[in-house]
Motif scaffolding. Structure first.
Motif, PDB file in Angstrom:
ATOM      1  N   SER A   1     -31.229  10.449 -15.292  1.00 43.13           N
ATOM      2  CA  SER A   1     -30.241  10.308 -13.400  1.00 43.13           C
ATOM      3  C   SER A   1     -29.852  11.389 -13.264  1.00 43.13           C
ATOM      4  O   SER A   1     -29.963  11.970 -11.889  1.00 43.13           O
ATOM      5  N   ALA A   2     -29.205  12.120 -13.918  1.00 45.80           N
ATOM      6  CA  ALA A   2     -27.970  13.529 -13.426  1.00 45.80           C
ATOM      7  C   ALA A   2     -29.285  14.557 -12.917  1.00 45.80           C
ATOM      8  O   ALA A   2     -29.299  15.290 -11.963  1.00 45.80           O
ATOM      9  N   GLY A   3     -30.218  14.347 -13.852  1.00 42.69           N
ATOM     10  CA  GLY A   3     -31.607  15.480 -13.575  1.00 42.69           C
ATOM     11  C   GLY A   3     -31.988  15.186 -12.900  1.00 42.69           C
ATOM     12  O   GLY A   3     -33.142  16.271 -11.702  1.00 42.69           O
ATOM     13  N   VAL A   4     -32.961  13.963 -12.177  1.00 42.12           N
ATOM     14  CA  VAL A   4     -33.375  13.134 -11.011  1.00 42.12           C
ATOM     15  C   VAL A   4     -32.740  13.609 -10.196  1.00 42.12           C
ATOM     16  O   VAL A   4     -33.382  13.998  -8.218  1.00 42.12           O
ATOM     17  N   ALA A   5     -30.951  13.751  -9.646  1.00 43.60           N
ATOM     18  CA  ALA A   5     -30.811  13.719  -8.854  1.00 43.60           C
ATOM     19  C   ALA A   5     -30.138  15.171  -8.577  1.00 43.60           C
ATOM     20  O   ALA A   5     -29.232  16.082  -8.135  1.00 43.60           O
ATOM     21  N   GLY A   6     -30.494  16.528  -9.593  1.00 45.16           N
ATOM     22  CA  GLY A   6     -30.621  17.118  -9.125  1.00 45.16           C
ATOM     23  C   GLY A   6     -29.479  18.498  -9.969  1.00 45.16           C
ATOM     24  O   GLY A   6     -29.312  19.295  -9.375  1.00 45.16           O
ATOM     25  N   PHE A   7     -29.013  17.996 -10.547  1.00 45.66           N
ATOM     26  CA  PHE A   7     -27.641  18.173 -12.104  1.00 45.66           C
ATOM     27  C   PHE A   7     -28.281  19.953 -12.869  1.00 45.66           C
ATOM     28  O   PHE A   7     -27.945  20.409 -13.184  1.00 45.66           O
ATOM     29  N   GLY A   8     -29.865  19.684 -13.119  1.00 45.68           N
ATOM     30  CA  GLY A   8     -30.021  21.267 -13.767  1.00 45.68           C
ATOM     31  C   GLY A   8     -29.846  21.783 -13.120  1.00 45.68           C
ATOM     32  O   GLY A   8     -29.457  23.036 -13.571  1.00 45.68           O
ATOM     33  N   ALA A   9     -29.051  22.714 -12.005  1.00 45.11           N
ATOM     34  CA  ALA A   9     -29.209  23.277 -11.580  1.00 45.11           C
ATOM     35  C   ALA A   9     -27.648  23.905 -11.874  1.00 45.11           C
ATOM     36  O   ALA A   9     -27.347  25.070 -12.100  1.00 45.11           O
TER      37      ALA A   9
ATOM     38  N   ALA B   1     -26.525  28.060 -13.447  1.00 40.72           N
ATOM     39  CA  ALA B   1     -25.671  28.157 -12.761  1.00 40.72           C
ATOM     40  C   ALA B   1     -24.185  29.102 -13.766  1.00 40.72           C
ATOM     41  O   ALA B   1     -23.518  29.674 -13.692  1.00 40.72           O
ATOM     42  N   VAL B   2     -23.794  27.691 -14.782  1.00 36.11           N
ATOM     43  CA  VAL B   2     -23.464  28.357 -15.822  1.00 36.11           C
ATOM     44  C   VAL B   2     -24.721  28.714 -16.811  1.00 36.11           C
ATOM     45  O   VAL B   2     -24.713  27.683 -18.179  1.00 36.11           O
TER      46      VAL B   2
END
Length: 198
Positions: free
Chosen positions: A51-59, A63-64
């Motif tokens: 869910s986090a990946g699909v929501a764009g959390f991969g950024a 960033a870190v």
């Protein structure tokens, strides 16, 4: 369905290969020890990450950049230790067969191990946050794609955990437990080495 099925197939293919988490689920299934909770924990963890990946959390990973390195070394250390435990169990032999007839460790200890195997593995972040997240952007319905991948995770883990019972007659033989423990130890160590040399 044009987004759900590709999500299901990709999600299933990513978790199909034997790894530390899958080996642990298989062992718990053979011992009939906390199978439901182990499978549910694995599937829910995947669901959160997908869910986090699909929501764009991969950024966040981009960033870190140091986060991946820290997770990689913690994961490698844990896998080396856990592989050692299985190697010792294989060396001792008969005790592994006794474990098959027992209920195993406490639920709390079991869940802590499965959470460590899941969340300390950098590959899970690459597969769920990065890969599935990136691929989902190519489909018209990202939500359906993510739902397909989450469904695949639930189907896989519960099939593996409860399907392991069919192998139980094979593991009535102490030698089979020793072979399984050796395979699990080698799998853990191989993954740890790949993490160290990434």
């Amino acid at each position: 369905m044009t987004s759900f099925l590709p999500g299901f197939y990709l999600g299933f293919s990513l978790i199909l290969a034997i790894g530390a988490q899958n080996a642990f689920v298989l062992r718990q299934g053979l011992m009939r020890s906390h199978v439901f909770w182990v499978c549910l924990t694995c599937a829910l963890s995947d669901a959160l990450l997908i869910s986090a990946g699909v929501a764009g959390f991969g950024a966040l990973a981009e960033a870190v950049p140091w986060l991946e390195t820290v997770m990689r070394w913690f994961g490698a250390a844990f896998l080396l230790w856990y592989g050692w435990r299985n190697a010792v169990s294989a060396w001792r032999g008969g005790q592994a067969l006794d474990a098959a007839d027992a209920r195993g460790g406490s639920l709390r200890a079991t869940l802590l191990v499965v959470l460590a195997l899941t969340w300390l593995n950098p590959h899970v972040y690459l597969d769920t946050l990065m890969l599935l997240g990136a691929v989902s952007a190519q489909y018209p319905d990202k939500l359906a794609f993510g739902a397909g991948a989450v469904t695949a995770s639930f189907v896989f883990f519960f099939s593996l955990g409860y399907g392991a019972r069919r192998l139980r007659p094979l593991f009535a033989n102490p030698r089979s437990w020793q072979v399984l423990d050796v395979l699990i130890a080698l799998t853990m160590w191989a993954i740890a080495v790949t993490l160290i040399w990434m």
